[in-house]
Design a protein around this motif. Structure first.
Motif, mmCIF file in Angstrom:
data_model
loop_
_atom_site.group_PDB
_atom_site.id
_atom_site.type_symbol
_atom_site.label_atom_id
_atom_site.label_comp_id
_atom_site.label_asym_id
_atom_site.label_seq_id
_atom_site.Cartn_x
_atom_site.Cartn_y
_atom_site.Cartn_z
ATOM 1 N N GLY A 36 0.827 -1.194 0.000
ATOM 2 C CA GLY A 36 0.000 0.000 0.000
ATOM 3 C C GLY A 36 0.864 1.248 0.000
ATOM 4 O O GLY A 36 1.915 1.281 -0.646
ATOM 5 N N THR A 46 0.702 -0.812 -5.139
ATOM 6 C CA THR A 46 -0.143 -1.719 -5.900
ATOM 7 C C THR A 46 -0.036 -1.554 -7.413
ATOM 8 O O THR A 46 -0.190 -0.458 -7.940
ATOM 9 N N HIS A 92 -1.768 3.900 -5.904
ATOM 10 C CA HIS A 92 -2.294 3.222 -7.089
ATOM 11 C C HIS A 92 -1.978 3.976 -8.382
ATOM 12 O O HIS A 92 -2.227 3.450 -9.472
ATOM 13 N N ASP A 208 -9.425 -1.519 -3.832
ATOM 14 C CA ASP A 208 -9.639 -1.175 -2.426
ATOM 15 C C ASP A 208 -11.126 -0.925 -2.218
ATOM 16 O O ASP A 208 -11.720 -0.096 -2.905
ATOM 17 N N HIS A 229 -7.872 -7.464 -2.243
ATOM 18 C CA HIS A 229 -7.005 -6.630 -1.409
ATOM 19 C C HIS A 229 -7.293 -6.840 0.068
ATOM 20 O O HIS A 229 -8.433 -6.738 0.507
ATOM 21 N N HIS A 266 -2.134 -6.340 -1.751
ATOM 22 C CA HIS A 266 -2.274 -5.027 -1.097
ATOM 23 C C HIS A 266 -2.176 -5.174 0.424
ATOM 24 O O HIS A 266 -3.009 -4.692 1.180
#
Length: 302
Positions: A36, A46, A92, A208, A229, A266
């Motif tokens: 993360g 990620t 991300h 997420d 995740h 994640h």
């Protein structure tokens, strides 16, 4: 880290594909980043690279460190068809500028699709986000030619995906690659779960989210691989649970979706120590093969 033995097994599997192979036999995923936003977890943020028929074709999220990992995995940015963002948090999206600048030194000439969520009062839309980076008045305005037809060797084709929470939004990359997205709940952040179909091979990504997201289990049902995740533990506080699903909720989601294989990813420091127990519970209770993601890991789909 991926072992030499694991890499060799994947290579043998790839080389063994024949004319009568199943849809997923020539599809696999490289985990470019399994972490993360933390600085001290020893993981890249990620990102996943989907391969088909020896070509690196779809990037799902682009967290910090992933641009380096693409090269380590043998990927070719020139082959990439699309970048799909689950949401626009830094872990991300952080390496997007590195990809675009680095592409100058590649042979890329074909249009690159970028798709991600629409915005709200807190977050920009994906289109606005990309223009804030690379537009004529953006943070990296010297790269603005990638948003103007004919000014660079290829064009960024950017658009927002605006599904609701119960009906997916399709995006066709080409004749062989179709994607769908559905809105999921990630606190106040607009977020998507993605499903990618490559000639009949189905890969779903929860992104997420927490499991108050309507329609997610149906959206992921029957996937050949479901990337899930696991950022928190069952004892997390209410703020964390507004953003992420607990392990107990993930087991319920996976049980309803019934994918053929699960990839848990994640991880954060608050969840990483329980990942083995979560994997064992999924395999024992649901009978579904479950893999724990590590950076630079290659995961076969079939």
């Amino acid at each position: 880290m991926r072992t030499v033995d694991t890499f060799l097994l994947c290579a043998v599997a790839v080389l063994s594909f024949g004319v009568n192979s199943e849809p997923c036999d020539d599809v696999f995923i490289d985990v470019l980043g399994s972490g993360g936003p933390e600085l001290s977890d020893g993981r890249r943020s990620t990102s996943y690279l989907i391969w088909k028929n020896f070509e690196s074709i779809i990037l799902v999220d682009a967290g910090a460190g992933s641009s380096v990992a693409v090269g380590e995995a043998g990927g070719d940015f020139g082959q990439l068809k699309a970048i799909l963002f689950s949401h626009l948090h830094v872990d991300h999206t952080g390496d997007l500028p590195a990809y675009i600048k680095g592409s100058y030194f590649t042979q890329r000439t074909n249009r690159l699709f970028i798709r991600g969520p629409a915005g709200n009062e807190l977050m920009p839309s994906t289109t606005e986000f990309v223009h804030r980076l690379f537009g004529s008045k953006g943070a990296y305005s010297y790269l603005s030619g990638y948003l103007a037809q004919g000014e660079e060797s290829y064009l960024l084709d950017v658009a927002d995906i605006t599904p609701d929470s119960e009906r997916s939004h399709p995006f066709q990359v080409n004749d062989d690659i179709n994607t769908r997205a559905i809105s999921v709940h990630h606190g106040p952040i607009p977020a998507l779960s993605w499903r990618v179909s490559l000639s009949g091979c189905e890969i779903a990504f929860t992104g997420d989210m927490n499991t108050s997201s309507k329609g997610l289990s149906a959206f992921a049902t029957g996937a050949d691989l479901l990337v899930v995740h696991n950022a928190i533990n069952d004892q997390a506080g209410s703020a964390a649970k507004n953003l992420h699903a607990t392990p107990e909720q993930l087991i319920d989601l996976i049980g309803k979706a019934k994918p053929k294989k699960v990839l848990l990813s994640h991880f954060m420091r608050r969840s990483v120590h329980n990942r083995q127990a979560l994997r064992d519970l999924i395999e024992k209770q649901l009978g579904i093969t479950t893999v724990l993601a590590e950076d630079r890991m290659r995961v076969s789909i079939n």
